[in-house]
Design an enzyme around this catalytic site. Sequence first.
Site, mmCIF file in Angstrom:
data_model
loop_
_atom_site.group_PDB
_atom_site.id
_atom_site.type_symbol
_atom_site.label_atom_id
_atom_site.label_comp_id
_atom_site.label_asym_id
_atom_site.label_seq_id
_atom_site.Cartn_x
_atom_site.Cartn_y
_atom_site.Cartn_z
ATOM 1 C CB SER A 83 -9.180 2.783 4.928
ATOM 2 O OG SER A 83 -9.514 4.144 4.909
ATOM 3 C CE LYS A 110 -3.959 2.144 2.319
ATOM 4 N NZ LYS A 110 -4.984 2.024 3.385
ATOM 5 C CB SER A 141 -7.465 4.711 1.983
ATOM 6 O OG SER A 141 -7.012 3.910 3.078
#
Length: 472
Positions: free
Chosen positions: A181, A82, A157
């Site tokens: 997220s 990520k 996210s």
Amino acid sequence: MGDDDLCFLDAVELARMVRAGEVSAREVVGACLGRVARVNDLVNAVVTVDGEGALAAAAAADERLVGGGDVGPLHGLPVAFKDTHLTRGMRTTLGSRVFATWVPDEDELVVARMRAAGAVGFGKTNVPEFGAGSHTFNAVFGATRNPYDLGRSAGGSSGGAAAALAAGLQPLADGSDMGGSLRNPASFCNVVGLRPTPGRVPSYPTANVWNSLTVPGPMGRTVADVALLLSAVAGPDPRCPLSLDTPPAASFRAPLERDTGGLRVAWAPDLGGRVPVDPDVRDVLDRQGAVFEALGWRVEEDCPDLDGADAVFRTLRAQAFLLGLGPLLDEHRELLKESVVRNIEEGRKLTGADLAAATAEHTRILLAAVGFFERYDVLVAPVSQVAPFPVEWEYPRVVDGRAQETYIDWMRSASYVSLLGGPALAVPAGFTAAGLPVGVQIVGPPRAERAVLEAGAAFEAATGWGRRRPAV
């Protein structure tokens, strides 16, 4: 077996094959890099690629295995990390123009643990700017698209991570979750994601070692794959005072199959009337009763006491933005998106009385949840209140006829659950009439990861929705 078949194998099976010498790490990494080259332009999930470095690391992994060296549970598995998680020697932008060319000199703790377990890093996955929002787009790389409908959001996210999993670009992914997220993109992309108990997977470096709202967590295409990754990243760290001692790592990845008949389940399709849910999502939720019955679960419609959750979440979130990003507002205001500016400014407006009230109310919610989970083994609720929405939107402005004033309002189904302090597992639950994925979250009391994973595995086996692949 063709390269695409290899790319869609479960991580548990893929790891077994690499350790057994049935396929090499170089072959697995090469297959994923090839699929990234063919597919990623459509979904924009992986935003930085180091193919040469990944193939060299895969070759070293193969040599270590042949030489009889110790190998970890993720040995030879390719992963793009990520882009809000620091990666030593690899660009980490945080989705921000401020850090568009930044190359850290250290790994985030979750990244370091994945590498130590044998994962081969080959790139980074897309995020919203500073991970702010449950829709993945930014001014550096643009928007990530949903592999099930390229005109739709992949969530956020951890949207790049979820889209990469769904599209077969990688077998496992690291995510993180404050108000959904990790769970929201899992739901939007028909994959699995676990928000662990705070401290189960410690976060470092961090602006606040006492933060219990934001947690790293594992993502995969199956519950067993998520358990495999959890086994590699869980455990205490002396720099993280909230981190938990953990049972032997293998206990998470031990077979999850068990008879869950008689499981006491609280079913909360709209969190006790607290959140609106769009009709197309509600239609999918209404079908879950047949699954619960088939599993022999003892279901009652009930919900924890979440009164006051909205104010608590907004206050703690504003504090986190101020701690983590406050200096950037003074130095780079013109490079920050408006919603990030607003969140930092909300943090600056907080008073001691605001923080005290939020802490007291959060404590009350947590203690009420303790009593709730004495009556139930798990809570089952929707992950998201809407199906994946058009990729051009910043966020849904209306949910079931009710206006959503800010870009975080439409995710209360996830953000409220974040305050309960326990693990929450997002699992595929079906598709809307338009073919868009919908997930449910299976929530347990603090430290109940194993129980939540076992319930999720039973639900997954009874439905099979996670086996449906996108056309991309």
